[in-house]
Scaffold this active site. Sequence first.
Site, PDB file in Angstrom:
ATOM      1  N   TYR A   1       0.797  -1.183   0.100  1.00 14.05           N
ATOM      2  CA  TYR A   1       0.106   0.114   0.074  1.00 14.05           C
ATOM      3  C   TYR A   1       1.056   1.277   0.048  1.00 14.05           C
ATOM      4  O   TYR A   1       1.854   1.389   0.813  1.00 14.05           O
ATOM      5  CB  TYR A   1      -0.966   0.088   1.127  1.00 14.05           C
ATOM      6  CG  TYR A   1      -1.874  -0.963   1.461  1.00 14.05           C
ATOM      7  CD1 TYR A   1      -2.337  -2.026   0.555  1.00 14.05           C
ATOM      8  CD2 TYR A   1      -2.081  -1.507   2.758  1.00 14.05           C
ATOM      9  CE1 TYR A   1      -3.111  -2.854   0.448  1.00 14.05           C
ATOM     10  CE2 TYR A   1      -2.906  -2.507   2.801  1.00 14.05           C
ATOM     11  CZ  TYR A   1      -3.543  -3.210   1.793  1.00 14.05           C
ATOM     12  OH  TYR A   1      -4.324  -4.314   2.202  1.00 14.05           O
TER      13      TYR A   1
ATOM     14  N   CYS B   1       1.288   2.967   3.319  1.00 10.22           N
ATOM     15  CA  CYS B   1       1.521   2.187   4.557  1.00 10.22           C
ATOM     16  C   CYS B   1       2.816   2.381   5.232  1.00 10.22           C
ATOM     17  O   CYS B   1       3.854   2.343   4.556  1.00 10.22           O
ATOM     18  CB  CYS B   1       1.363   0.677   4.189  1.00 10.22           C
ATOM     19  SG  CYS B   1       1.930  -0.377   5.694  1.00 10.22           S
TER      20      CYS B   1
ATOM     21  N   PHE C   1       4.782   0.782   7.070  1.00  5.45           N
ATOM     22  CA  PHE C   1       5.767  -0.445   6.885  1.00  5.45           C
ATOM     23  C   PHE C   1       6.267  -0.739   5.386  1.00  5.45           C
ATOM     24  O   PHE C   1       7.526  -0.769   5.412  1.00  5.45           O
ATOM     25  CB  PHE C   1       5.138  -1.677   7.314  1.00  5.45           C
ATOM     26  CG  PHE C   1       4.652  -1.470   8.912  1.00  5.45           C
ATOM     27  CD1 PHE C   1       5.593  -1.678   9.982  1.00  5.45           C
ATOM     28  CD2 PHE C   1       3.369  -1.548   9.264  1.00  5.45           C
ATOM     29  CE1 PHE C   1       5.191  -1.517  11.286  1.00  5.45           C
ATOM     30  CE2 PHE C   1       2.900  -1.275  10.502  1.00  5.45           C
ATOM     31  CZ  PHE C   1       3.929  -1.245  11.585  1.00  5.45           C
ATOM     32  N   CYS C   2       5.403  -0.121   4.493  1.00  9.18           N
ATOM     33  CA  CYS C   2       5.786  -0.109   3.065  1.00  9.18           C
ATOM     34  C   CYS C   2       6.739   0.737   2.828  1.00  9.18           C
ATOM     35  O   CYS C   2       7.793   0.722   2.119  1.00  9.18           O
ATOM     36  CB  CYS C   2       4.605  -0.131   2.459  1.00  9.18           C
ATOM     37  SG  CYS C   2       3.396  -1.715   2.571  1.00  9.18           S
TER      38      CYS C   2
END
Length: 385
Positions: free
Chosen positions: A122, A125, A127-128
């Site tokens: 995403y 996001c 974490f991304c």
Amino acid sequence: MATYTTSRAIFRSLKNRRNTLLKFNQNALLRPQIGANNARQVSGFFWQELKPGKSMKNLCAGVGIATGLLFSSVLVKQNPRRYLLCSAASAQTLVRSTANETGQRLLSEGDASRLKLTLYQYQVCPFCCKLRAFLDFYGFPYQIVEVDPIRRKEVKFSEYRKVPILVQEGQDGNKSQMNDSSVIISALTTFMTTEEKDFQRIISFFPQINSQDKKASTEFANKYEIMTGTPGRSESEKEEKQWREWVDHVLVHYIPPNIYRNPSESIQAFSYISSHGKYNAIEKFVIKYAGAMGMFFVAKKLKKKYNLDDDVRSCLYGAARDWTVAVGDRKFMGGEKPNLADLAVYGVLSSIEGLDAFNDMLHQTDIGSWYQRTKKAVKSHAGSR
């Protein structure tokens, strides 16, 4: 699965209300004094113009709850736990080489030529964003597949349903799947700094652990370990590992309560989120407003869960100050170049760049100069040379 089913039903029902929503959108354009900066006016206008019945109220409530739950699962990790670590003896049997020092990590041209990476993500996001910062800094070649957060059909091949997911396709056509941003970073750093190039073997160093507690969860052993095959860690490696854990267990929990702090900021955040997804005009509209209101209430629960101050900005400012104190007089925590902790902090904060929370943090703390240096290093792939 329940969220997916609910969301699919909601968007199917939206097709039958297309004219109603288009009417609202047209009316909003004719009334420029009603803007996204004042959520109370927008909300009041919505209910006054549409005069919704019970079914419409249920629809909007469902969209808000489903979207809120979905994005809360993307933006935060539940129940952080302590992770199992390999002993020095077992680590030596896993990797067959002597690793470079932290400051000597480099992706060679030969290693890069072995890689065919696909990142399922995403765009917004945290974490991304953290994983992309690592990949870009070291110059890893990769392709991006943007996942529809509602339908998630792009990751139907995977039993692991969170993002990011990174898939390496070998020259023989076999594919190796890596899950969890911190695990992927540790695995790729192991690949980059040792002679071990078998991805299936590297992945085996980070076994998945399925919890059987009241709330089922998935974790990974050795999550923050670089499997060098040598016993012990240098002081710089210990510091790096400590702050990588801090990013996942502390910093990331401050993000949702700050970007969804009030209805206005929640709409601002979801306006950005909806602009990066694969949505039609009606879906963007619903996600922006109903999703924003849903996340506003979810953020309140998260604030209580993590025992944050009522003034959640103070938590974000405190985290920024803690980080700048830890970096100290160094250019980066990694010295002349960012280390994995630098990239993790930068990546998470980059997910909110441009939002009010980010701008306020820059004005109230001294993190800005470090952030811009790290951004420049990431964008220029400084770790690849």
